[in-house]
Design a protein around this motif. Structure first.
Motif, PDB file in Angstrom:
ATOM      1  N   GLU A   7     -10.361  -7.881 -52.788  1.00  0.00           N
ATOM      2  CA  GLU A   7      -8.998  -7.750 -52.277  1.00  0.00           C
ATOM      3  C   GLU A   7      -8.964  -8.074 -50.783  1.00  0.00           C
ATOM      4  O   GLU A   7      -9.971  -7.969 -50.082  1.00  0.00           O
ATOM      5  N   ARG A   8      -7.766  -8.470 -50.330  1.00  0.00           N
ATOM      6  CA  ARG A   8      -7.601  -8.745 -48.912  1.00  0.00           C
ATOM      7  C   ARG A   8      -7.790  -7.453 -48.121  1.00  0.00           C
ATOM      8  O   ARG A   8      -7.270  -6.397 -48.499  1.00  0.00           O
ATOM      9  N   GLU A   9      -8.501  -7.550 -47.020  1.00  0.00           N
ATOM     10  CA  GLU A   9      -8.861  -6.393 -46.188  1.00  0.00           C
ATOM     11  C   GLU A   9      -8.296  -6.565 -44.784  1.00  0.00           C
ATOM     12  O   GLU A   9      -8.478  -7.617 -44.158  1.00  0.00           O
ATOM     13  N   LEU A  10      -7.624  -5.536 -44.284  1.00  0.00           N
ATOM     14  CA  LEU A  10      -7.146  -5.562 -42.905  1.00  0.00           C
ATOM     15  C   LEU A  10      -8.341  -5.382 -41.980  1.00  0.00           C
ATOM     16  O   LEU A  10      -9.079  -4.406 -42.103  1.00  0.00           O
ATOM     17  N   VAL A  11      -8.499  -6.296 -41.036  1.00  0.00           N
ATOM     18  CA  VAL A  11      -9.661  -6.288 -40.153  1.00  0.00           C
ATOM     19  C   VAL A  11      -9.322  -5.710 -38.784  1.00  0.00           C
ATOM     20  O   VAL A  11     -10.070  -4.890 -38.257  1.00  0.00           O
ATOM     21  N   ALA A  12      -8.206  -6.147 -38.200  1.00  0.00           N
ATOM     22  CA  ALA A  12      -7.881  -5.721 -36.840  1.00  0.00           C
ATOM     23  C   ALA A  12      -6.381  -5.842 -36.606  1.00  0.00           C
ATOM     24  O   ALA A  12      -5.717  -6.701 -37.195  1.00  0.00           O
ATOM     25  N   THR A  13      -5.872  -4.976 -35.735  1.00  0.00           N
ATOM     26  CA  THR A  13      -4.469  -5.011 -35.349  1.00  0.00           C
ATOM     27  C   THR A  13      -4.359  -4.924 -33.839  1.00  0.00           C
ATOM     28  O   THR A  13      -5.238  -4.365 -33.170  1.00  0.00           O
ATOM     29  N   ILE A  14      -3.265  -5.454 -33.308  1.00  0.00           N
ATOM     30  CA  ILE A  14      -2.996  -5.359 -31.870  1.00  0.00           C
ATOM     31  C   ILE A  14      -1.496  -5.210 -31.675  1.00  0.00           C
ATOM     32  O   ILE A  14      -0.698  -5.900 -32.330  1.00  0.00           O
ATOM     33  N   THR A  15      -1.109  -4.301 -30.797  1.00  0.00           N
ATOM     34  CA  THR A  15       0.302  -4.074 -30.537  1.00  0.00           C
ATOM     35  C   THR A  15       0.896  -5.209 -29.704  1.00  0.00           C
ATOM     36  O   THR A  15       0.176  -6.069 -29.195  1.00  0.00           O
TER      37      THR A  15
END
Length: 111
Positions: free
Chosen positions: A43-51
């Motif tokens: 499944e697709r995996e969230l790796v990183a986020t930035i505001t």
């Protein structure tokens, strides 16, 4: 709205790559941005986020300490610096923002 990833490729274990995602068609500086990845059969995996202003970032446990997400709002671009790459990082990496996915860029980590 358009998101275009680049920078993927083949790299040996322990190597580095920097992915870029060029955004257009929306007020980039107003939105959080995300990098996700999908390995074959997974499944697709969230790796990183930035505001939106880049003041806050989050990472998946699997990449923490090795990957760094950043953005340049003057260039409408978000980056993913990937260091100490492992074979298990092999996947198609996608940029996501404002309800839109990029086309993805392949990262292969292999000797």
């Amino acid at each position: 709205v358009q998101l275009v990833e680049s920078g993927g490729g083949l790299v040996q274990p322990g190597g580095s790559l920097r992915l870029s995602c060029a955004a257009s068609g929306f007020p980039f500086r107003s939105y959080s941005m995300y990098w996700s990845r999908q390995a074959p059969g997974k499944e697709r995996e969230l790796v990183a986020t930035i505001t939106s202003a880049g003041g806050s970032t989050t990472y998946a446990d699997s990449v923490k300490g090795r990957f760094t997400i950043s953005r340049d709002n003057a260039k409408n671009t978000v980056y993913l610096q990937m260091n100490s790459l492992k074979p298990e990082d092999t996947a198609v990496y996608y940029c996501y923002g404002v309800g839109t996915w990029g086309q993805g860029t392949q990262v292969t980590v292999s000797s």
